[in-house]
Enzyme design. Sequence first.
Site, PDB file in Angstrom:
ATOM      1  N   ASP A 228       0.844  -1.193   0.000  1.00 11.03           N
ATOM      2  CA  ASP A 228       0.000   0.000   0.000  1.00 11.03           C
ATOM      3  C   ASP A 228       0.876   1.239   0.000  1.00 11.03           C
ATOM      4  OD1 ASP A 228      -2.472   1.590   0.436  1.00 11.03           O
ATOM      5  OD2 ASP A 228      -1.535   2.001   2.376  1.00 11.03           O
ATOM      6  N   GLU A 327      -1.173  -1.522  -5.924  1.00  8.97           N
ATOM      7  CA  GLU A 327      -2.288  -0.720  -6.412  1.00  8.97           C
ATOM      8  C   GLU A 327      -2.084  -0.323  -7.869  1.00  8.97           C
ATOM      9  OE1 GLU A 327      -3.518   1.929  -2.635  1.00  8.97           O
ATOM     10  OE2 GLU A 327      -1.406   1.975  -3.166  1.00  8.97           O
ATOM     11  N   CYS A 376     -12.776  -3.233   6.103  1.00  4.46           N
ATOM     12  CA  CYS A 376     -12.186  -3.948   7.234  1.00  4.46           C
ATOM     13  C   CYS A 376     -11.589  -5.252   6.731  1.00  4.46           C
ATOM     14  CB  CYS A 376     -13.250  -4.227   8.298  1.00  4.46           C
ATOM     15  SG  CYS A 376     -12.637  -5.230   9.670  1.00  4.46           S
ATOM     16  N   CYS A 379     -13.614  -8.422   8.686  1.00  4.37           N
ATOM     17  CA  CYS A 379     -14.989  -8.828   8.384  1.00  4.37           C
ATOM     18  C   CYS A 379     -15.462  -8.400   7.002  1.00  4.37           C
ATOM     19  CB  CYS A 379     -15.947  -8.283   9.444  1.00  4.37           C
ATOM     20  SG  CYS A 379     -16.132  -6.471   9.422  1.00  4.37           S
ATOM     21  N   CYS A 395     -13.048  -0.591  12.857  1.00  4.87           N
ATOM     22  CA  CYS A 395     -14.235  -1.074  12.145  1.00  4.87           C
ATOM     23  C   CYS A 395     -15.488  -0.809  12.977  1.00  4.87           C
ATOM     24  CB  CYS A 395     -14.097  -2.567  11.849  1.00  4.87           C
ATOM     25  SG  CYS A 395     -15.515  -3.251  10.961  1.00  4.87           S
ATOM     26  N   CYS A 398     -17.413  -4.852  13.350  1.00  6.92           N
ATOM     27  CA  CYS A 398     -16.863  -5.925  14.196  1.00  6.92           C
ATOM     28  C   CYS A 398     -15.965  -5.403  15.311  1.00  6.92           C
ATOM     29  CB  CYS A 398     -16.101  -6.942  13.349  1.00  6.92           C
ATOM     30  SG  CYS A 398     -14.533  -6.316  12.668  1.00  6.92           S
ATOM     31  N   ASP A 434      -2.854   2.127   7.393  1.00  5.23           N
ATOM     32  CA  ASP A 434      -2.104   1.678   6.218  1.00  5.23           C
ATOM     33  C   ASP A 434      -1.870   0.170   6.257  1.00  5.23           C
ATOM     34  OD1 ASP A 434      -1.951   4.203   5.094  1.00  5.23           O
ATOM     35  OD2 ASP A 434      -0.112   4.712   6.159  1.00  5.23           O
TER      36      ASP A 434
END
Length: 497
Positions: A228, A327, A376, A379, A395, A398, A434
Amino acid sequence: MGESVKAIKLKILDMFLDPECTKQDDNWRKDLSTMSRFCAEAGNMCLRDLYNYFSMPKEDRISSKDLYNAMYHKTKLLHPELPGKVANQIVNHAKDVWKRNAKLIYRNQISMPTYKITTAPIRLQNNIYKLIKNKNKYIIDVQLYSKEYSKDSGKGTHRYFLVAVRDSSTRMIFDRIMSKDHIDSSKSYTQGQLQIKKDHQGKWYCIIPYTFPTHETVLDPDKVMGVDLGVAKAVYWAFNSSYKRGCIDGGEIEHFRKMIRARRVSIQNQIKHSGDARKGHGRKRALKPIETLSEKEKNFRDTINHRYANRIVEAAIKQGCGTIQIENLEGIADTTGSKFLKNWPYYDLQTKIVNKAKEHGITVVAINPQYTSQRCSMCGYIEKTNRSSQAVFECKQCGYGSRTICINCRHVQVSGDVCEECGGIVKKENVNADYNAAKNISTPYIDQIIMEKCLELGIPYRSITCKECGHIQASGNTCEVCGSTNILKPKKIRKAK
């Protein structure tokens, strides 16, 4: 099993005449400078002899073996202080320098290489020095002088360097080189040619190369590393098969950028307020300092991208990852507020990652980065408010990032200071935003997963549509169904005014 070569650089703190480090040599810096000058003079003499030798007609030349013997004896005659094995290293290094540059010298493309009198390294074979550990002192025992010279000086042939070994990694390497008869041969290190060298600040260092066995890592294509390009961190990576992670801080980039910007403004002001003498030489000369600065900035960016790409690929190899997912950079600067992404040549970084990964047989996959920072990784819930700040992820569904979790078994519980499962220590979970994004990117087919979730929930998504069969996919230049390249690219999303 293969072998790799690395080196450690140790600062010399002091020099002694005995291994117990009780008899200090007060003039050690001067002595090392003198030895460095002797090595430079002998090396330059060898280079001149090689030039003269190969400038002669072939029928007038002696054999190369006789030449090298003559160079060795001339070195010993010129500087009898040098041990025979040091003189031998000088001759061998001069031969290598000559072989690399001979053609260019005779074509008049470069001048004759020379050793600098002030900074020439002292090279010692691996069998005339050894590493010693005396209590908490790290010492290098070096045969620095010849026997003939030591008889005249009365100080002996050996000198003992007290060196600084400050971090645990260097201590481990020093210990493994020192204990050659290691119980486990797969962990034994072999020392190479020692270099004693002075830097531009006048500080002396010992550079010790070492060879160590390496195990060939089997790359698994199902093990994926996600990379990332972040905001809080310049680069962050994670793995789909483990909780291990890594990052590169962009602090040095920002520092360099600010320095360049300030320097550019200063030069522009100088040009603006300069006298007629400078202005009279034309626009090209006036702008030359700015062009030089731009070239310096370009070289810095290229060097940094090489370093980042190397670290990323090395991390993937270490974890046995056969796939790196990064990416897709098209339009990424329009959908993020990252100054790093907007001002940095990230396409060049991506290209370097692809090229370096290809050398090791690693596949690089470019994925659509939409919602990878908002999803997330535990989940799969997508929500903009999941990223409570630029650096923190929590999140809302969750509780990932705000839970109480055990350090040992990662059991999640509502309250308490002790784990209900294993009795270990529990603490509040802090998740770097990140890292969460990198964890998402490391998931195979993550862009397809996110696209299907968005279509299901009615969340806007920039998908790619095939004009031939109408198939919708998250990314790519060819249709996954019919293989057509006639696909409709999505328009870039721009922020509303």
